[in-house]
Write a protein that holds these residues in place. Structure first.
Motif, short mmCIF file in Angstrom:
data_model
loop_
_atom_site.label_atom_id
_atom_site.label_comp_id
_atom_site.label_asym_id
_atom_site.label_seq_id
_atom_site.Cartn_x
_atom_site.Cartn_y
_atom_site.Cartn_z
N TYR A 31 79.48 33.60 43.90
CA TYR A 31 79.71 32.66 42.81
C TYR A 31 80.27 31.36 43.38
CZ TYR A 31 78.52 36.33 39.58
OH TYR A 31 77.81 37.29 38.90
N ASP A 32 79.35 30.50 43.78
CA ASP A 32 79.73 29.18 44.27
C ASP A 32 78.48 28.31 44.21
OD1 ASP A 32 81.23 27.12 45.24
OD2 ASP A 32 81.85 28.14 47.09
N PHE A 33 78.67 27.00 44.32
CA PHE A 33 77.55 26.07 44.31
C PHE A 33 76.79 26.19 45.63
CE2 PHE A 33 80.91 24.12 41.64
CZ PHE A 33 80.25 24.28 40.41
N HIS A 34 75.47 26.07 45.57
CA HIS A 34 74.67 26.36 46.76
C HIS A 34 73.22 25.91 46.57
CE1 HIS A 34 73.59 29.65 44.08
NE2 HIS A 34 72.46 29.72 44.77
N GLY A 37 83.25 38.43 55.30
CA GLY A 37 84.31 37.86 54.48
C GLY A 37 83.82 37.18 53.23
N LEU A 38 82.63 37.52 52.75
CA LEU A 38 82.15 36.94 51.49
C LEU A 38 83.09 37.37 50.36
CD1 LEU A 38 79.60 35.23 50.90
CD2 LEU A 38 78.56 37.29 49.97
N PRO A 39 83.60 36.45 49.57
CA PRO A 39 84.61 36.81 48.57
C PRO A 39 84.03 37.67 47.46
CG PRO A 39 83.94 34.53 48.28
CD PRO A 39 83.32 35.00 49.57
N ASP A 40 84.88 38.50 46.85
CA ASP A 40 84.46 39.28 45.69
C ASP A 40 84.18 38.33 44.52
OD1 ASP A 40 84.79 41.68 47.03
OD2 ASP A 40 86.88 41.88 46.41
N TYR A 49 73.04 28.26 51.47
CA TYR A 49 74.10 27.40 51.99
C TYR A 49 75.00 26.91 50.86
CZ TYR A 49 71.48 27.16 56.37
OH TYR A 49 70.83 27.48 57.53
N ASN A 50 76.32 26.97 51.07
CA ASN A 50 77.25 26.44 50.08
C ASN A 50 77.56 24.98 50.38
OD1 ASN A 50 79.09 26.48 52.23
ND2 ASN A 50 80.04 28.41 51.58
N LEU A 51 78.48 24.40 49.61
CA LEU A 51 78.79 22.97 49.76
C LEU A 51 79.41 22.64 51.11
CD1 LEU A 51 80.14 22.01 46.22
CD2 LEU A 51 78.15 21.01 47.37
N ALA A 52 80.00 23.63 51.76
CA ALA A 52 80.55 23.42 53.10
C ALA A 52 79.48 23.55 54.18
CB ALA A 52 81.67 24.42 53.37
N LYS A 53 78.25 23.72 53.76
CA LYS A 53 77.09 23.90 54.64
C LYS A 53 77.22 25.17 55.48
CE LYS A 53 73.67 20.95 56.91
NZ LYS A 53 73.42 19.67 57.63
N GLU A 54 77.91 26.17 54.92
CA GLU A 54 77.97 27.48 55.55
C GLU A 54 76.79 28.32 55.08
OE1 GLU A 54 82.77 28.29 55.73
OE2 GLU A 54 81.72 28.56 53.82
N LYS A 55 76.11 28.95 56.00
CA LYS A 55 75.03 29.87 55.63
C LYS A 55 75.67 31.21 55.31
CE LYS A 55 71.88 31.43 58.60
NZ LYS A 55 70.65 31.52 59.44
N PHE A 56 75.86 31.48 54.01
CA PHE A 56 76.61 32.65 53.60
C PHE A 56 75.74 33.88 53.39
CE2 PHE A 56 75.69 30.25 49.72
CZ PHE A 56 75.14 31.23 48.89
#
Length: 339
Positions: free
Chosen positions: A269-272, A316-319, A288-295
């Protein structure tokens, strides 16, 4: 409003252009034509930016940094499609740098409201002789075939009785163009499966036309992925041998988790947005999220649809945030403000 057809263009070529209307002249821009048939390429995908112009603007800049050949929107790109001003304020302005130089295709969402202005602003390759079907279309690009479904219509057979949409979709999924392509993708604003929905309500768990008819049909015809939005989150799963993605993190208010579905592997649950590399032998899809992390990511080999040769998510993907409604609740009395 103008629509200009350019002919005689060479493939895989950079062209510079200006637009003039009366005394108004644009700056110099450029675009690349499509690669040769069968060639690899990259594209990006997002959905549900709604009124989140700052977030969507940042995502657009990030998508541009990946140098996509074209971009795919999967619906709800404005809040109210019948409000003409919103198209400029919520879609074209935040993404102007990207849209100046990148081809754009989209599926239609519920918030587009099937508005007349949408069909004036968009120019998609509708089936021959059916201009009213501009929201349901297919196209081939490089080594990939794309089938775009208007999920706001009744497009599946009813009690075994086919309709114009279902017959056309069957024909396209099995067509020579689709089967000759290395990769086969479909777009539908509403997903077949959804673990989340708006906070306090959990009534939506997927579009039954998509789940019960479209996804099995796509799998039968060797499609590799289905892209959707509608739920304001990221979800990734596998059903009927078909990888599916919800990429509804384009800027609208985020939803919350409601239920656990056996077919869904990852929720976030984040912008991506998504980045898709349609290679010669391997398909790579990264989120990719707003921090440009490939989650999260998957990789599929061309001759093995439905089999992941690699997948995420990152450690470490958040719940997900739990919906204030019961996670087991599956009915309700209305839609969320975003939806």
């Amino acid at each position: 409003i103008h629509e200009v057809k350019l002919s005689g263009l060479k493939e895989n070529t950079r062209y510079f252009y200006k637009v003039q209307s009366g005394e108004t002249v644009s700056a110099m821009h450029h675009f690349y034509t499509a690669p040769a048939p069968g060639s690899a390429f990259r594209f990006t995908v997002w959905a549900d930016n709604h009124t989140g112009t700052d977030t969507f603007g940042a995502l657009s800049e990030q998508m541009a940094s990946f140098n996509p050949w074209f971009i795919l929107g999967v619906g709800d790109l404005v809040q109210s499609g019948k409000n003409e001003n919103e198209w400029r304020e919520l879609l074209f302005n935040p993404a102007r740098a990207l849209l100046h130089e990148t081809a754009f295709y989209s599926a239609v969402g519920s918030h587009e409201e099937n508005a007349d202005i949408m069909f004036e602003y968009y120019s998609f390759p509708y089936p021959e002789g059916r201009p009213e079907w501009e929201a349901t279309y297919s196209f081939t690009y490089g080594n990939a075939f794309f089938l775009v479904i208007d999920a706001q219509q009744f497009f599946a057979p009813v009690l075994g009785i086919e309709n114009d949409f279902s017959l056309w979709i069957r024909e396209q999924a099995a067509s020579e163009a689709a089967q000759k392509a290395t990769w086969r993708f479909a777009l539908s604003h509403e997903a077949g499966y959804s673990e989340g929905w708006s906070n306090g309500r959990c009534w939506f768990e997927g579009n039954m036309q998509v789940r019960d008819w479209l996804m099995p049909l796509l799998s039968e015809n060797g499609f590799h992925a289905l892209f959707s939005g509608h739920t304001h989150a990221y979800e990734r799963g596998m059903a009927d041998g078909l990888a599916y993605f919800i990429t509804g993190g384009g800027g609208g208010g985020l939803d919350s988790w409601c239920r656990d579905l056996e077919t869904t592997s990852v929720v976030y649950y984040d912008f991506h947005h998504l980045v898709v590399d349609a290679g010669c032998d391997a398909l790579k899809i990264g989120a990719y999220n707003l921090a440009k992390e490939k989650f999260d990511w998957i990789e599929i080999e061309a001759d093995n649809p439905g089999v992941l040769s690699d997948e995420g998510p990152m450690d470490g993907l958040p719940d997900p945030p739990v919906n204030s409604a019961s996670p087991t609740l599956t009915d309700g009395d209305g839609e969320s403000e975003q939806e």
